[in-house]
Design an enzyme around this catalytic site. Structure first.
Site, PDB file in Angstrom:
ATOM      1  N   SER A 153       0.832  -1.198   0.000  1.00 10.72           N
ATOM      2  CA  SER A 153       0.000   0.000   0.000  1.00 10.72           C
ATOM      3  C   SER A 153       0.872   1.257   0.000  1.00 10.72           C
ATOM      4  O   SER A 153       1.642   1.465  -0.937  1.00 10.72           O
ATOM      5  CB  SER A 153      -0.972  -0.042   1.189  1.00 10.72           C
ATOM      6  OG  SER A 153      -1.965   0.946   1.073  1.00 10.72           O
ATOM      7  N   ASP A 230     -10.199  -5.535  -3.800  1.00  9.81           N
ATOM      8  CA  ASP A 230      -9.708  -4.473  -2.920  1.00  9.81           C
ATOM      9  C   ASP A 230     -10.506  -3.202  -3.214  1.00  9.81           C
ATOM     10  O   ASP A 230     -10.384  -2.634  -4.301  1.00  9.81           O
ATOM     11  CB  ASP A 230      -8.221  -4.246  -3.206  1.00  9.81           C
ATOM     12  CG  ASP A 230      -7.572  -3.221  -2.299  1.00  9.81           C
ATOM     13  OD1 ASP A 230      -8.289  -2.375  -1.725  1.00  9.81           O
ATOM     14  OD2 ASP A 230      -6.332  -3.260  -2.185  1.00  9.81           O
ATOM     15  N   HIS A 267      -7.389  -5.874   0.545  1.00  9.07           N
ATOM     16  CA  HIS A 267      -6.195  -5.069   0.820  1.00  9.07           C
ATOM     17  C   HIS A 267      -5.444  -5.509   2.080  1.00  9.07           C
ATOM     18  O   HIS A 267      -4.442  -4.917   2.439  1.00  9.07           O
ATOM     19  CB  HIS A 267      -6.617  -3.592   0.971  1.00  9.07           C
ATOM     20  CG  HIS A 267      -5.515  -2.598   0.802  1.00  9.07           C
ATOM     21  ND1 HIS A 267      -4.933  -2.327  -0.415  1.00  9.07           N
ATOM     22  CD2 HIS A 267      -4.892  -1.789   1.709  1.00  9.07           C
ATOM     23  CE1 HIS A 267      -4.000  -1.390  -0.269  1.00  9.07           C
ATOM     24  NE2 HIS A 267      -3.948  -1.055   1.009  1.00  9.07           N
TER      25      HIS A 267
END
EC number: 3.1.2.12
Length: 293
Positions: A153, A230, A267
């Site tokens: 991320s 996600d 995620h």
């Protein structure tokens, strides 16, 4: 730099070593986790390569150490891992604890130029100029000249950014659900504007989609995994991997990004740990530990 050992935890034959030190860059105490595989203890005369994992928004050095399940592969191939923190903590900057999008846990791996943040929020220089050289000095058995980088991320963005800004410094790079074009996603725009102001030319200095256009280093393949389920990808459009891929087509790295879009994955660290094996093998090859992928 002097490190204080807070805790040592045996794991998969090696040890997680939790360290703390005073940082000149952030003007705070900083935590960092280090995983030393079994080879560190069994073969003390052998230099071990290093993989750096940069974590995402709101994370500490513990998140991936506990949930990423890298340790079996560190032992399989024989590399150590470094898990830095994601920001200064307790800097006392007004507003640093108001949201997960900037401030504590959300340093975005930049050197802030806005006055309010510039004294402490220097994560770019902290990692590249202070932490890694400091660990190299303290742990002579680790080969910080044979080093790769990955992240998740915000940390995936950070890994790509460091790799593109330092051609040849890292043997390889990979990323899990990276914020690939932060200048065009809400998370990135928020963090960049807070730390760097509204001059978008400063944003471009950290944006992987902009940096790849000027990249002039080795053409080692880059591995990226993103989950199709996600919401930060398909709903909020925070990650924008397609923008990085498009930019790569006009760069030296044309055809070198191996992008996997995985059905059903979100995620979380459930997603990250599902593909740790693939990323470990990727880095092991370019760290000279295996010829297989």
């Amino acid at each position: 730099m002097s490190f204080t050992t807070q805790e040592e935890i045996k794991s998969f034959g090696g040890k997680i070593v939790k360290l703390q030190h005073d940082s000149k860059e952030t003007k705070t105490k900083m935590d960092v986790n280090l995983y030393l595989p079994k080879q560190y203890y069994e073969k003390p005369d052998t230099k071990l390569p290093v993989l750096v994992f940069l974590s995402g928004l709101s994370c500490t050095p513990n998140n991936c150490s506990e949930k990423g399940f890298w340790q079996p592969y560190c032992n399989e191939y024989g590399f150590a891992m470094v898990f830095p923190d994601t920001s200064p903590r307790g800097a006392g900057v007004e507003g640093e604890d108001e949201t997960y999008k900037f401030g504590t846990g959300a340093g975005f791996y930049v050197d802030a130029t806005e006055e309010k943040w510039s004294k402490n929020y220097r994560m770019y220089s902290y990692i590249s100029k202070e932490l890694l050289p400091g660990l190299a000095s303290a742990y002579s058995q680790l080969d910080f000249d044979n080093i790769s980088i990955t992240g998740h991320s915000m940390g995936g963005y950070g890994a790509l950014m460091f790799y593109f800004r330092h051609p040849g410094r890292f043997k390889s790079v990979s990323a899990f659900a990276p914020i690939s074009n932060p200048s065009n996603g809400e998370w990135g725009r928020t963090g960049f504007s807070v730390y760097l102001g509204n001059d978008k030319s400063k944003w471009a200095e950290y944006d992987p989609t902009e940096l790849i256009k000027k990249y002039d280093g080795p053409t080692t393949p880059i591995l990226i995994h993103t989950g199709k389920a996600d919401p930060h990808y398909y709903e909020e459009h925070q990650l924008l991997p397609e923008n990085l891929l498009k930019a790569s087509e006009e760069s030296k790295l044309k055809g070198k990004i191996i992008s996997h879009m995985e059905d059903g994955y979100n995620h979380s660290f459930y997603f990250v740990s599902s593909f740790t094996k693939d990323h470990a093998a990727h880095h092991a090859k370019y760290l000279g530990l295996t010829s297989k992928l």
